[in-house]
Scaffold this active site. Structure first.
Site, PDB file in Angstrom:
ATOM      1  N   ASP A   1       0.838  -1.203   0.000  1.00  0.00           N
ATOM      2  CA  ASP A   1       0.000   0.000   0.000  1.00  0.00           C
ATOM      3  C   ASP A   1       0.877   1.259   0.000  1.00  0.00           C
ATOM      4  O   ASP A   1       0.370   2.375  -0.130  1.00  0.00           O
ATOM      5  CB  ASP A   1      -1.000  -0.002   1.170  1.00  0.00           C
ATOM      6  N   SER A   2       2.210   1.084   0.076  1.00  0.00           N
ATOM      7  CA  SER A   2       3.129   2.200  -0.148  1.00  0.00           C
ATOM      8  C   SER A   2       2.903   2.780  -1.543  1.00  0.00           C
ATOM      9  O   SER A   2       3.377   3.882  -1.836  1.00  0.00           O
ATOM     10  CB  SER A   2       4.581   1.725   0.019  1.00  0.00           C
TER      11      SER A   2
ATOM     12  N   ASP B   1      -0.869  -6.257  -0.298  1.00  0.00           N
ATOM     13  CA  ASP B   1      -1.245  -5.639   0.972  1.00  0.00           C
ATOM     14  C   ASP B   1      -2.752  -5.477   1.049  1.00  0.00           C
ATOM     15  O   ASP B   1      -3.389  -5.091   0.067  1.00  0.00           O
ATOM     16  CB  ASP B   1      -0.638  -4.224   1.045  1.00  0.00           C
TER      17      ASP B   1
ATOM     18  N   LYS C   1      -1.172  -9.595   2.831  1.00  0.00           N
ATOM     19  CA  LYS C   1      -0.471  -9.153   4.043  1.00  0.00           C
ATOM     20  C   LYS C   1      -1.357  -8.168   4.786  1.00  0.00           C
ATOM     21  O   LYS C   1      -1.995  -7.316   4.154  1.00  0.00           O
ATOM     22  CB  LYS C   1       0.859  -8.489   3.679  1.00  0.00           C
TER      23      LYS C   1
ATOM     24  N   GLU D   1      -1.508  -5.674   8.559  1.00  0.00           N
ATOM     25  CA  GLU D   1      -0.709  -5.105   9.641  1.00  0.00           C
ATOM     26  C   GLU D   1      -1.384  -5.323  10.987  1.00  0.00           C
ATOM     27  O   GLU D   1      -2.622  -5.308  11.083  1.00  0.00           O
ATOM     28  CB  GLU D   1      -0.527  -3.594   9.414  1.00  0.00           C
TER      29      GLU D   1
ATOM     30  N   GLU E   1       9.020  -4.605  10.929  1.00  0.00           N
ATOM     31  CA  GLU E   1       9.410  -3.274  10.451  1.00  0.00           C
ATOM     32  C   GLU E   1       9.785  -2.370  11.621  1.00  0.00           C
ATOM     33  O   GLU E   1       9.085  -2.328  12.642  1.00  0.00           O
ATOM     34  CB  GLU E   1       8.254  -2.631   9.653  1.00  0.00           C
TER      35      GLU E   1
HETATM   36  O1  KIV Z   1       3.525  -1.149   1.744  1.00  0.00           O
HETATM   37  C1  KIV Z   1       4.689  -1.555   1.780  1.00  0.00           C
HETATM   38  O2  KIV Z   1       5.485  -1.241   0.910  1.00  0.00           O
HETATM   39  C2  KIV Z   1       5.077  -2.431   2.891  1.00  0.00           C
HETATM   40  C3  KIV Z   1       6.476  -2.923   2.992  1.00  0.00           C
HETATM   41  C4  KIV Z   1       7.546  -2.023   2.743  1.00  0.00           C
HETATM   42  C5  KIV Z   1       6.725  -3.836   4.119  1.00  0.00           C
HETATM   43  O3  KIV Z   1       4.259  -2.789   3.664  1.00  0.00           O
END
Ligand code: KIV
Length: 286
Positions: free
Chosen positions: A56-57, A95, A124, A126, A193
């Site tokens: 989600d970055s 994510d 994934k 969090e 992280e």
């Molecule tokens: O969203 C992301 O890029 C991440 C990673 C860098 C772990 O969650």
């Protein structure tokens, strides 16, 4: 003969969830990166990256946003479809964006299934031990899950910023308990992280599943970086754990400046880069 002879050779076969676990048992590092589009996904896959995360970055590095909180399921699905087409070998993980797993099990499983249908092999999410019931619900729906603890960017509002986690004794114990709870609920890997390397090392040794570090030191079973940070394409000051492996910003800026200069002086396109009329027509035009 089985249909095995139609599979690619083992050096190019796709990485599977069990293969990630076997890599930990063999002491092999997991090489992980983020990707958000076809071209970079292809390059990462060709480079032998084991696990590609559509993170989600994406909201920050592709969308220029301040944080990840406004990323939507629709954006994740679109990026995932683009990345999927570039990936043949890496395990593709997506994510779950903020809000996509906050309204209960039914919504969580439905959103995770959307990501799987768009091409992810795993999702994934969090959060620590309190996510364990959700994680178990996903695993029961046969969706492989990566956990993510420590500095969790989706906790920006309650945490009031991005801070290294687990520096105090009680917080370190809590993170170890979180890691055990998520592994116990069926996570097949865990992103660690923003935490002290000593703590990440302890968690890594305590778990049977692989840990993937980002700002968590070298003892983790694997490492992940945001692709744009590694390439200097993030346009933001970087935390100490980021290593710039190339300066793509300088490379791309240089190419664009060259292009602009050539267009302005009439040097691009050249005659060789132009189409020509057939010879008789050329003669007629002259
Ligand atoms: O969203 C992301 O890029 C991440 C990673 C860098 C772990 O969650």
């Amino acid at each position: 003969m089985t249909s095995d002879n139609r599979l690619p050779s083992s050096s190019t076969a796709s990485i599977t969830v069990p293969e990630c676990l076997e890599k930990k048992q063999r002491g092999e590092k997991l090489v992980c990166l983020t990707a958000y589009d076809y071209a970079f996904a292809r390059l990462a896959d060709d480079s032998g990256v084991d696990l590609l995360l559509v993170g989600d970055s994406l909201g920050m590095v592709m969308g220029g946003r301040e944080n990840t909180l406004t990323v939507t399921m629709r954006e994740m699905v679109t990026a995932l479809r683009w990345v999927r087409r570039g990936v043949h070998r890496a395990l593709l993980v997506a994510d779950m964006p903020y809000g996509s797993y906050h309204l209960g099990r039914r919504q969580t499983v439905a959103n995770a299934l959307r990501l799987i249908r768009a091409g992810a092999a795993a999702v994934k999410l969090e959060g620590g031990a309190r996510r364990a019931p959700l994680l178990r619900a996903l695993v029961e729906a046969e969706i492989p899950v990566v956990g993510h603890i420590g500095l969790t960017p989706q906790s920006l509002l309650p945490q009031g910023g991005y801070h290294v986690q687990g520096r105090e004794h009680a917080a370190a114990l809590q993170l170890q308990a979180d890691a055990r709870a998520l592994a116990g609920a069926g996570a097949f890997a865990l992103v660690l992280e923003g935490m002290p390397r000593e703590l990440a090392g302890r968690i890594t040794r305590q778990l049977a599943i692989p840990t993937i570090g980002i700002g968590a030191g070298p003892e983790c079973d694997g490492q992940i970086l945001v692709l744009h940070d590694l390439l200097n394409l993030s346009f933001a000051p970087q935390p100490k754990f980021v290593r710039r492996f190339a300066d793509a910003a300088a490379l791309v800026r240089g190419a664009m400046e060259n292009y602009a200069a050539e267009v302005r002086r009439g040097g691009f396109p050249s005659d060789a880069e132009s189409y020509h009329a057939p010879v008789p027509a050329r003669a007629a035009n002259s």
